[in-house]
Write a protein that holds these residues in place. Structure first.
Motif, PDB file in Angstrom:
ATOM      1  N   ASP A  62      -7.120  -2.304   3.661  1.00 56.50           N
ATOM      2  CA  ASP A  62      -6.094  -3.329   3.466  1.00 56.50           C
ATOM      3  C   ASP A  62      -6.486  -4.666   4.097  1.00 56.50           C
ATOM      4  O   ASP A  62      -5.821  -5.679   3.851  1.00 56.50           O
TER       5      ASP A  62
ATOM      6  N   ASP B 201      -0.135   5.213   0.874  1.00 54.25           N
ATOM      7  CA  ASP B 201      -0.353   6.211   1.937  1.00 54.25           C
ATOM      8  C   ASP B 201      -0.415   5.535   3.307  1.00 54.25           C
ATOM      9  O   ASP B 201      -1.192   4.602   3.519  1.00 54.25           O
ATOM     10  N   GLY B 202       0.394   6.020   4.236  1.00 59.48           N
ATOM     11  CA  GLY B 202       0.401   5.456   5.586  1.00 59.48           C
ATOM     12  C   GLY B 202       1.310   4.249   5.724  1.00 59.48           C
ATOM     13  O   GLY B 202       1.614   3.821   6.833  1.00 59.48           O
ATOM     14  N   THR B 203       1.732   3.686   4.596  1.00 61.50           N
ATOM     15  CA  THR B 203       2.601   2.500   4.620  1.00 61.50           C
ATOM     16  C   THR B 203       4.009   2.880   4.150  1.00 61.50           C
ATOM     17  O   THR B 203       4.990   2.647   4.853  1.00 61.50           O
TER      18      THR B 203
ATOM     19  N   ASP C 141       0.861  -1.174   0.000  1.00 58.49           N
ATOM     20  CA  ASP C 141       0.000   0.000   0.000  1.00 58.49           C
ATOM     21  C   ASP C 141       0.910   1.240   0.000  1.00 58.49           C
ATOM     22  O   ASP C 141       2.106   1.131   0.311  1.00 58.49           O
TER      23      ASP C 141
ATOM     24  N   ASP D 214      -1.865  -0.356   5.846  1.00 63.28           N
ATOM     25  CA  ASP D 214      -2.171   0.257   7.144  1.00 63.28           C
ATOM     26  C   ASP D 214      -3.662   0.394   7.436  1.00 63.28           C
ATOM     27  O   ASP D 214      -4.064   0.513   8.588  1.00 63.28           O
ATOM     28  N   ASP D 215      -4.486   0.425   6.396  1.00 62.94           N
ATOM     29  CA  ASP D 215      -5.847   0.932   6.575  1.00 62.94           C
ATOM     30  C   ASP D 215      -6.865  -0.203   6.640  1.00 62.94           C
ATOM     31  O   ASP D 215      -6.546  -1.367   6.382  1.00 62.94           O
TER      32      ASP D 215
END
Ligand SMILES: [Mg+2]
Length: 284
Positions: free
Chosen positions: A222, A38-40, A36, A218-219
């Motif tokens: 996922d 964003d955030g990862t 992933d 992260d989300d």
């Protein structure tokens, strides 16, 4: 006390499962690394076009690609064409955008899965609702979905937007059988054909059955991907703070993710230096 301490959960940067998995990466002729974005690989930014990868991530991915043994695929909810300049890796990474509806190959060719008429009509209704609520400025319009974002707003404003969006979108999604998915600081209405689990299943099918494979994300979007890879490869939740998840392991960004990618690179390079040895039988 941190929440993860309270619930007795520790991240997995030195987990023996990771080292055992990386031994399979070292010995396999090909492996599959699904990430992933964003955030990862990149911190969240209110201005999404400025969400560049954490320091060190780009160069280690570039090196993994150069060794040539790993198929690296970004799997994101974003439009893939937004991510390619943020990654700025040459040659281009393979990017699956819009939760797998859109695929951009390394040669730059783009394939977008078709959407049926009821889905397109429902998305138009969802858009009309946002306009009637004067919320269109919060929306990100994508093929097959609309996402409303409230990152950076205070709790009262965020709750107000969330409530007003759901007031209209809940019945639209139900009638047209679209998915209505919350994510960090937003909610998305989208085609059921698009989810990261379906993307991961397709990617796994495209590789030999014994290919070592991992997915990092992260989300909540996922979670489909974690479930799809469990039993076939490694699923890793990337978050500063643990939350209930289908993922087998948990890493904190960015340090532990960078460490894993560096170890992955070393594993790929190991075999090149000892290619005359016999591969041991190691199972994930
Ligand atoms: Mg993410």
């Amino acid at each position: 006390m941190r929440r993860e301490d309270r619930i007795g959960k520790e991240s997995s940067s030195s987990d023996p499962g990771i080292e055992s998995f990386l031994r399979t990466v070292a010995w396999a002729p090909r492996s599959l690394l699904m990430l992933d974005f964003d955030g990862t690989l990149a911190p969240f930014q209110k201005e999404r076009e400025k969400a560049f990868p954490y320091p060190g991530i780009k160069s280690v991915l570039q090196e993994i690609l150069e060794v040539g043994k790993t198929r690296v695929v970004i799997v994101s909810g974003r439009d893939a064409t937004e991510l390619i300049p943020l990654l700025a890796i040459e040659p281009h990474l393979e990017v699956w955008g819009l939760h797998g509806l859109q695929r951009v190959k390394t040669d730059g060719s783009i394939k977008v899965l078709g959407l049926d008429e009821p889905t397109l009509k429902a998305l138009a209704l969802a858009d009309d609702w946002l306009v009637s609520q004067q919320l269109e400025q919060t929306a990100e319009y994508k093929a097959g979905s609309i996402a409303v974002h409230w990152r950076g707003l205070n709790t009262t404003e965020a709750e107000d937007i969330h409530r007003r969006v759901m007031l209209g979108w809940t019945s639209i999604a139900k009638q047209a059988r679209l998915d209505l998915l919350p994510f960090d600081c937003g909610v998305e209405i989208r085609s059921k054909n698009a989810n990261k689990g379906a993307a991961v299943r397709t990617l796994l099918r495209e590789m030999d059955a014994d290919t070592p494979a991992a997915y990092l994300g992260d989300d909540t979007t996922d979670e489909d991907a974690f479930q799809a890879i469990n039993g076939l490869g490694l699923s890793i939740l990337v978050r500063p703070v643990w939350r209930p998840t289908a993922a087998q392991l948990w890493l904190k960004p960015p340090g532990e993710v960078l460490h894993l990618l560096t170890r992955w690179l070393e594993a790929c390079q190991e075999r090149d230096e000892s290619s005359d040895e016999t591969a041991p039988a190691v199972n994930v």
